[in-house]
Design an enzyme around this catalytic site. Sequence first.
Site, PDB file in Angstrom:
ATOM      1  N   ARG A 117       0.810  -1.209   0.000  1.00  0.00           N
ATOM      2  CA  ARG A 117       0.000   0.000   0.000  1.00  0.00           C
ATOM      3  C   ARG A 117       0.847   1.265   0.000  1.00  0.00           C
ATOM      4  NH1 ARG A 117      -4.620  -0.234   1.690  1.00  0.00           N
ATOM      5  NH2 ARG A 117      -4.251  -1.566   3.491  1.00  0.00           N
ATOM      6  N   TYR A 118       1.914   1.234   0.807  1.00  0.00           N
ATOM      7  CA  TYR A 118       2.786   2.403   0.932  1.00  0.00           C
ATOM      8  C   TYR A 118       3.974   2.232  -0.006  1.00  0.00           C
ATOM      9  CZ  TYR A 118       0.351   3.058   5.435  1.00  0.00           C
ATOM     10  OH  TYR A 118      -0.576   3.232   6.426  1.00  0.00           O
ATOM     11  N   ARG A 121       7.210   0.176   1.834  1.00  0.00           N
ATOM     12  CA  ARG A 121       7.110  -0.955   2.743  1.00  0.00           C
ATOM     13  C   ARG A 121       5.922  -1.845   2.405  1.00  0.00           C
ATOM     14  NH1 ARG A 121       5.428   3.775   4.638  1.00  0.00           N
ATOM     15  NH2 ARG A 121       3.906   3.988   6.304  1.00  0.00           N
ATOM     16  N   CYS A 130      -3.204 -18.273  14.213  1.00  0.00           N
ATOM     17  CA  CYS A 130      -2.669 -17.599  15.399  1.00  0.00           C
ATOM     18  C   CYS A 130      -2.746 -18.584  16.569  1.00  0.00           C
ATOM     19  CB  CYS A 130      -3.500 -16.376  15.747  1.00  0.00           C
ATOM     20  SG  CYS A 130      -3.325 -15.014  14.575  1.00  0.00           S
ATOM     21  N   CYS A 134      -8.519 -13.238  18.334  1.00  0.00           N
ATOM     22  CA  CYS A 134      -9.124 -12.025  18.869  1.00  0.00           C
ATOM     23  C   CYS A 134     -10.460 -11.833  18.158  1.00  0.00           C
ATOM     24  CB  CYS A 134      -8.239 -10.814  18.578  1.00  0.00           C
ATOM     25  SG  CYS A 134      -6.504 -11.051  18.990  1.00  0.00           S
ATOM     26  N   ASP A 335      -7.222   3.263  10.616  1.00  0.00           N
ATOM     27  CA  ASP A 335      -6.819   2.702   9.327  1.00  0.00           C
ATOM     28  C   ASP A 335      -7.947   3.066   8.363  1.00  0.00           C
ATOM     29  OD1 ASP A 335      -5.238   1.167   7.509  1.00  0.00           O
ATOM     30  OD2 ASP A 335      -4.617  -0.084   9.198  1.00  0.00           O
ATOM     31  N   LYS A 342      -2.848   4.112   7.596  1.00  0.00           N
ATOM     32  CA  LYS A 342      -3.018   4.598   8.968  1.00  0.00           C
ATOM     33  C   LYS A 342      -2.987   6.121   8.999  1.00  0.00           C
ATOM     34  CE  LYS A 342      -0.905   0.377  10.522  1.00  0.00           C
ATOM     35  NZ  LYS A 342      -0.620  -0.165   9.170  1.00  0.00           N
TER      36      LYS A 342
HETATM   37  C1  LIG Z   1       0.293  -1.059   8.984  1.00  0.00           C
HETATM   38  C2  LIG Z   1       0.775  -1.341   7.651  1.00  0.00           C
HETATM   39  C3  LIG Z   1       2.117  -1.086   7.316  1.00  0.00           C
HETATM   40  C4  LIG Z   1       3.108  -0.500   8.286  1.00  0.00           C
HETATM   41  O1  LIG Z   1       2.732   0.797   8.650  1.00  0.00           O
HETATM   42  P1  LIG Z   1       3.649   1.651   9.645  1.00  0.00           P
HETATM   43  O2  LIG Z   1       2.864   2.912   9.865  1.00  0.00           O
HETATM   44  O3  LIG Z   1       4.951   1.879   8.937  1.00  0.00           O
HETATM   45  O4  LIG Z   1       3.832   0.852  10.884  1.00  0.00           O
HETATM   46  C5  LIG Z   1       2.505  -1.383   6.036  1.00  0.00           C
HETATM   47  N1  LIG Z   1       1.639  -1.866   5.127  1.00  0.00           N
HETATM   48  C6  LIG Z   1       0.353  -2.096   5.421  1.00  0.00           C
HETATM   49  C7  LIG Z   1      -0.546  -2.610   4.346  1.00  0.00           C
HETATM   50  C8  LIG Z   1      -0.119  -1.852   6.691  1.00  0.00           C
HETATM   51  O5  LIG Z   1      -1.404  -2.091   6.986  1.00  0.00           O
END
Ligand SMILES: *Cc1c(COP(=O)(O)O)cnc(C)c1O
Length: 379
Positions: A117-118, A121, A130, A134, A335, A342
């Site tokens: 998504r980002y 990362r 798990c 939860c 989210d 986020k």
């Molecule tokens: C939470 C998440 C991350 C990591 O987010 P950070 O804000 O860097 O901790 C990366 N990819 C996805 C799809 C996420 O949901």
Amino acid sequence: MSDVTFQSHTPGYWPADAMEHWNDHTWQLKNRITSLAAIEKHLVLTEEERAGILLSGKKLAMAITPHFFNLIDRNDPHCPIRRQMIPRIEETLTDPAEMSDPCGEDSHMPVPGLVHRYPDRVLFLVTDRCAAYCRYCTRSRVVSGVSDQKLETQWEAAFEYLENTPQVRDVLISGGDALLFSDARLEKILSRLHAIPHIQFIRIGSRIPLFLPQRITDDLCAMLKKYHPLFISIHANHPRELTNEVRDALGRLADAGIPMGNQSVLLNGVNDSIDVQKELVHKLLMCRVRPYYLYQCDLIQGSAHLRTSIDKGISIIEGLRGHTSGYAIPQYVIDGPGGGGKIPINPDYVVRHDNGGIVLRNYEGKQFEYPAPDPLKTP
Ligand SMILES: *Cc1c(COP(=O)(O)O)cnc(C)c1O
């Protein structure tokens, strides 16, 4: 309340001779509470819980490790551990805003199992299992293996995507819970990722230190420390979860040089008060874990009874900021429903912007003015 205590809750509901096997994580997994009959040996259930358990086998399975089950206070019908773990009939109700994939993960997968998504990362979903489940799981559409949708991680394609995508510098391993894998299986994943030159750091998201502290063995820690820089994000929601055994397990991870953060979910009747949150974050720091995120509960189907108002979350952050160590304060986030990532939500400390300066309020409500820089004195 202010007296911070770490307790052991063993053998709890189990006979004393169970202690012989107690520290063996395979025994803990084999003896999980997964059925109505097993749970009714220990607890008197409400009608809402009985019905919830009977229906959970189609949506998100019930499983609770003996270690975690012991944290349930049988005399408290509102026990915060009970609310997180025991299904309720309300889970079968869906309100119109709710979704099966509230974070829009399935539509952001270049390869099945890899959410990108980002820009820099990725989230790598390596298992759908798990140690315990939860009830508000954001990934209940695949987690626990009982619903129709299955997680089908394409291992080789995922590694190749990562090897060929140099902008990815951070891989977050999640699922499910990767610490359920054997040391050897987990090491295969870590070593393959570690060998990719552009991947600068790896993190593992896991609730195993809370559900199954027995899994955090010296051997596991010795293996993990070969893959630094490696971070672990744990998931504790209530101070009661931080027992002696958990503190020791977290200590072993910290001693292996693994920086840890905590991601908690704001849950109605579990941790939606300043007092509970304050005790939680203080205990986390004592375990060398830095509170990282406080999540507004995702709009996962059947979670309305566990969600709280956003105002409650903001007032909790307001009740922490200034009143306790900055290190103890998580970032409150939503989210973005449908796949926004986020998004931080903060109390508003800005009273007004004034001629390029700013008027602020502090945690006590006192006002302070920070003037605009003087253009004559700024080169
Ligand atoms: C939470 C998440 C991350 C990591 O987010 P950070 O804000 O860097 O901790 C990366 N990819 C996805 C799809 C996420 O949901």
